[in-house]
Design a protein around this motif. Structure first.
Motif, PDB file in Angstrom:
ATOM      1  N   PRO A 290      42.570  -9.492 -32.563  1.00 31.99           N
ATOM      2  CA  PRO A 290      43.454 -10.333 -33.378  1.00 31.99           C
ATOM      3  C   PRO A 290      44.466 -11.128 -32.564  1.00 31.99           C
ATOM      4  O   PRO A 290      44.807 -12.253 -32.916  1.00 31.99           O
ATOM      5  N   SER A 291      44.925 -10.553 -31.459  1.00 34.19           N
ATOM      6  CA  SER A 291      45.934 -11.239 -30.653  1.00 34.19           C
ATOM      7  C   SER A 291      45.394 -12.473 -29.950  1.00 34.19           C
ATOM      8  O   SER A 291      46.157 -13.293 -29.449  1.00 34.19           O
ATOM      9  N   ALA A 293      43.104 -14.604 -31.444  1.00 35.45           N
ATOM     10  CA  ALA A 293      42.544 -15.537 -32.421  1.00 35.45           C
ATOM     11  C   ALA A 293      43.006 -16.952 -32.093  1.00 35.45           C
ATOM     12  O   ALA A 293      44.154 -17.191 -31.746  1.00 35.45           O
ATOM     13  N   PRO A 431      35.451  -5.666 -35.195  1.00 36.01           N
ATOM     14  CA  PRO A 431      35.399  -5.632 -36.653  1.00 36.01           C
ATOM     15  C   PRO A 431      33.983  -5.421 -37.167  1.00 36.01           C
ATOM     16  O   PRO A 431      33.028  -6.001 -36.649  1.00 36.01           O
TER      17      PRO A 431
END
Length: 440
Positions: A290-291, A293, A431
């Motif tokens: 996520p960091s 993205a 994910p």
């Protein structure tokens, strides 16, 4: 030419013994599966419902493989040793590297339900072991590569590095690509902004290492040709030793083996796809933490992201072109055209000159250009006059557009201070696909 294996990094990353495994081999076998975090993050049980790599041969050009290891028995072919000319499915127990890579790819575990020991991501694939001298030993890499291709390997795993390659070795890699073999190589363990020579060859899938949170390992080499990343930190695997049959290692060797295993899964399920189309599925389904993205891909440190085998196996992805994201090796780089020009660009100065000549720039067009130049000059003069009136004759303090710490300009996103820095573990770094649940 000197080759060095990419198993070990600074600080003694390979660990074995009581701290990890306990005193007895049976105890270590009971514990080791729980340490295989990539299998959990990949949702391996769901992966194996789609493919186990059956019918696919993966060549491991490395140290000899211990084919009698209880987690590998039956999955290791005789192969060939380019060290002594003998088979390569036996090891004297002094070098674990080849066995470790083979186990990451195709170990099947042992015991009731094969629940003990290590398990590879493609547990039904076959390993073609090809022993290669650790420091090269005057043996070129071309022989092992051609042997792998001619003995029906669908994937070649190269968890070794080289400072340079001979023309014969480059030709052998091109031969593998021409024969539709997917070649996978580690980026290197130096923390350098340069890929090792094997990973730099067009047509080779270059792989970097990430940790459990999906963050790039700080010693993973980076470069514009990096294509994928995969788990490479604290990886549990097998050894060539009978007394201590398991180990834990860190490096792009391990991440390379995981990509080779994922490719074996795909080649088993999609036998009609080319090597380039297999690479395309891996690229199209890769992920980022996520960091990260919003990164422009391919990124020098992540490539297109870390592999997600379950998505690669199940997502609806058009086959695409034969080569996919792989570049075609060229005997003479000066004649290479594949990917050299963007769509619609002319192919050379001769064509550009011809296009200009046929465009028919007449007097009216030239006059229009001249008017445009005069308008631009007028605007520049007006801006300078206004700056002088306001006392702003130069850029803002700090010598840049916005100065140190200022917001980045359009198209230039703020870069992390240390692109290799590992962040705390975060759930969902790999994910799951829709309707799947992490950890199952």
């Amino acid at each position: 030419m000197s080759f060095t294996r990419t198993l070990r990094a600074v600080g003694g990353v390979v660990v074995a013994g009581a701290l990890l495994f306990g005193a007895a081999p049976t105890a270590s076998a009971d514990q080791i599966r729980d340490l295989q975090w990539p299998l959990k993050n990949f949702e391996a049980e769901n992966v194996w419902k789609e493919s186990t790599g059956k019918g696919v041969t993966v060549a491991v050009i490395d140290a000899p493989v211990n084919g009698s290891h209880p987690d590998l028995t039956g999955n290791v072919l005789p192969g060939k040793s380019f060290i002594d000319g003998q088979q390569s499915d036996k090891s004297d127990g002094t070098n674990d590297h080849g066995t470790a890579m083979a186990a990451i790819i195709a170990a099947h575990g042992h015991g009731p339900g094969n629940a003990d020991g290590v398990k590879g991501l493609a547990p039904d694939a076959k390993i073609l072991p090809i022993a290669y001298p650790e420091s090269g030993g005057g043996v070129g890499l071309e022989g092992p590569i051609r042997y792998a291709v001619d003995h029906h390997a669908a994937v070649i795993n190269l968890s070794i590095s080289a400072a340079s390659l001979s023309e014969a070795e480059k030709e052998a890699l091109a031969y593998a690509v021409k024969k539709d073999v997917l070649v996978v190589a580690g980026s290197g363990n130096d923390g350098a902004n340069e890929l090792n020579a094997i990973a730099s060859v067009p047509g080779v899938v270059a792989v970097g290492a990430v940790d459990k949170a999906g963050q790039v390992w700080e010693k993973s080499n980076s470069g514009s040709q990096l294509m994928l990343t995969a788990p490479g930190v604290k990886i549990a695997s097998a050894t060539a030793s009978n007394s201590e049959p398991y180990r834990q290692g860190t490096g792009t060797s391990d991440s390379t083996a995981y990509v080779s295993a994922a490719a074996a899964l795909l080649r088993s399920k999609f036998p009609d796809l080319t090597a380039g189309q297999i690479a395309n599925r891996l690229v199209k389904t890769a992920g980022l933490p996520p960091s990260k993205a919003g990164l422009t891909l391919p990124d020098p440190h992540y490539g297109y992201g870390f592999i997600r085998p379950l998505r690669a196996l199940t997502q609806d992805i058009p086959a695409g072109s034969k080569n996919g994201p792989l570049k075609t090796p060229q005997a003479d780089p000066s004649t290479a055209t594949n990917g050299a020009n963007s769509a619609g660009a002319s192919s050379g100065t001769g064509d550009q000159a011809s296009n200009q000549k046929s465009s028919g720039l007449g007097t009216i067009a030239i006059a229009g250009i001249a008017v445009g130049v005069l308008v631009v000059v007028g605007i520049v003069v007006l801006v300078v006059v206004r700056q002088k009136k306001n006392g702003r004759n130069g850029p803002p303090p700090g010598g840049g557009f916005g100065g140190p710490g200022g917001p980045p300009g359009p198209g230039f996103p703020q870069q992390p201070a240390n692109p290799y820095q590992q962040q705390p573990n975060a759930p969902g770094a790999f994910p799951p696909p829709p309707n799947q649940h992490p950890g199952q």
